[in-house]
Design an enzyme around this catalytic site. Sequence first.
Site, PDB file in Angstrom:
ATOM      1  N   SER A 160     -22.592  21.857  -1.320  1.00 37.69           N
ATOM      2  CA  SER A 160     -23.500  22.929  -1.551  1.00 37.69           C
ATOM      3  C   SER A 160     -25.031  22.953  -0.958  1.00 37.69           C
ATOM      4  O   SER A 160     -25.765  24.085  -0.880  1.00 37.69           O
ATOM      5  CB  SER A 160     -23.444  23.395  -2.680  1.00 37.69           C
ATOM      6  OG  SER A 160     -22.334  24.180  -2.749  1.00 37.69           O
ATOM      7  N   LYS A 171     -32.750  28.236  -6.836  1.00 35.80           N
ATOM      8  CA  LYS A 171     -31.250  28.634  -6.948  1.00 35.80           C
ATOM      9  C   LYS A 171     -30.910  29.085  -8.262  1.00 35.80           C
ATOM     10  O   LYS A 171     -31.233  28.589  -9.334  1.00 35.80           O
ATOM     11  CB  LYS A 171     -30.266  27.375  -6.616  1.00 35.80           C
ATOM     12  CG  LYS A 171     -28.901  27.631  -6.572  1.00 35.80           C
ATOM     13  CD  LYS A 171     -28.010  26.358  -6.168  1.00 35.80           C
ATOM     14  CE  LYS A 171     -26.494  26.900  -6.069  1.00 35.80           C
ATOM     15  NZ  LYS A 171     -25.771  25.755  -5.390  1.00 35.80           N
ATOM     16  N   SER A 194     -22.683  26.493  -1.368  1.00 40.40           N
ATOM     17  CA  SER A 194     -23.035  27.597  -2.371  1.00 40.40           C
ATOM     18  C   SER A 194     -24.703  27.998  -2.252  1.00 40.40           C
ATOM     19  O   SER A 194     -24.851  29.199  -2.589  1.00 40.40           O
ATOM     20  CB  SER A 194     -22.577  27.462  -3.636  1.00 40.40           C
ATOM     21  OG  SER A 194     -23.157  26.416  -4.287  1.00 40.40           O
TER      22      SER A 194
HETATM   23  N1  GLN Z   1     -17.742  24.489  -1.025  1.00 43.56           N
HETATM   24  C1  GLN Z   1     -17.350  23.552  -2.142  1.00 43.56           C
HETATM   25  C2  GLN Z   1     -16.692  24.314  -3.159  1.00 43.56           C
HETATM   26  O1  GLN Z   1     -16.288  25.353  -3.021  1.00 43.56           O
HETATM   27  C3  GLN Z   1     -18.663  22.946  -2.740  1.00 43.56           C
HETATM   28  C4  GLN Z   1     -19.572  23.718  -3.764  1.00 43.56           C
HETATM   29  C5  GLN Z   1     -20.749  22.955  -4.114  1.00 43.56           C
HETATM   30  O2  GLN Z   1     -21.172  22.151  -3.724  1.00 43.56           O
HETATM   31  N2  GLN Z   1     -21.140  23.799  -5.009  1.00 43.56           N
HETATM   32  O3  GLN Z   1     -16.534  23.715  -4.040  1.00 43.56           O
END
Ligand code: GLN
Length: 494
Positions: free
Chosen positions: A183, A78, A159
């Site tokens: 995410s 990532k 994400s």
């Molecule tokens: N969807 C969540 C957010 O937008 C989690 C994002 C994540 O885990 N990096 O904060």
Amino acid sequence: MTDLCKITLAKALEGLKAKEFSATELTKAHVSRMEDLSNLNAFITTTPELALQEAQKSDERIQKGEALPLDGIVIANKDLFCTQNVRTTAASKILENFIPPYESTVTQKLKDAGTISLGKLNLDEFAMGSSTLTSHFGSSVNPWRSKKFPDKKLFPGGSSGGSSAIVAAYGALGVTGTDTGGSIRQPASFCGIVGLKPTYGRCSRRGIVAFASSLDQAGPMARTVEDTAILLKVMAGFDPNDATSVNMPVPDYASVLKDGIKGKKIGIPKEYLVEGLDAEMDDFWKKGMKWLEENGAEIINISLPHTKYALPTYYILAPAEASSNLSRYDGVRYGSRVEGSSLDELYENSRSAGFGSEVKRRILIGTYVLSAGYYDAYYLKAQKLRSLISQDFTKAFEKVDMILTPTTPTAAFAIAIGEEPKDPVSMYLNDIFTVTTNLAGLPGISVPCGLSNDGLPLGLQLIGKPFGEEDLIRAGYVIEQAAGFTPLEFKEKY
Ligand code: GLN
């Protein structure tokens, strides 16, 4: 050659060991696959030459009988992990040209184990999102299509959406992700793969671009529970350079895979039966209970009374920490610079041009909830709620070993790219089942459990006690076997 992309990580390890194919052959197959999969926009930066050089070194070690534990295994990272001399953007314009002089601990551990990286995977900007929609480099595409509207491209979740898309489409044997509020687990569930968020402190955060430091955690994503377990063993471990890293021995996670779950107690929290939970998802949740029961586990109804506060708590604490973490991108210390006639103007111009709208929204919310006058009403209250949410779990774990829930309320992300809702809150609702574990620092795994009527993958989540990753792997394997999930059809292009 593409046949080498279809195998699992575990099978690839066996094949390399038995010299059925070389690391170079395995890498070449994946490099050419990566080109075929370019429509998925899964990568921000690719490093095929580097990968082939590393593959040659792997082959030399294998030839000499000096193979490292994961020598020749093709992965990708990532683009939130800093990689020495390889561009690291966090999918943000402000880091578009950032080439770190250092390597994150987790990616270093993977390198030291002999893995070969194909490059850096797309994500939501600074990992803020659930779809990859907020990436400066455009959304990634889910290789799955809905039967109802096969022409529409769907989001891979987020994400870590580049990560989930490439693994699902047989473009890498396994990948890294990070999980602040879901995410790893949510994109894994939307792409029909396995994603494991370890206990907070299990994997080092050093060298991972910080989003919300008290919630961020790195973890593996792969096509099987076994592959995820193999990767976790290498990624986990104490790091003296991360003050929140925990000094505990790392178990051989894959060795417990088939140990079964006889006598294990599985909690079902009634509060997760929320409005908006898809009937199909609910059916699979019930099936999951049955599968676990048939394998000797006991199903116990539990209550996590503060669950309804988890989402608002998360969306106060995560932006608060983000607003502080992102203050370093000012065009001077970090990030691309846009000149101004004063220092203040330089900051303003650099940050206005460098951050996308979701990141700006979170910085504003975060700054607001931390500001004098609002701190007590929002930030402090959210911290108190975080403790209550965490205590709910502590109490539940007096009675049960694990908790079973859906990973997301809906059957995959039936939102087509270009038709996404304009209102950010409807995106935030996606995280309803995943943020609780981050708030409590607990481990969680998402395992594919079946397909919706539209032919899209669904995931079940298991939540474990602190450092209960081995339990999650045992139970995750039971679900994987019982579900007999049909993975994505292997196609030349998606
Ligand atoms: N969807 C969540 C957010 O937008 C989690 C994002 C994540 O885990 N990096 O904060």
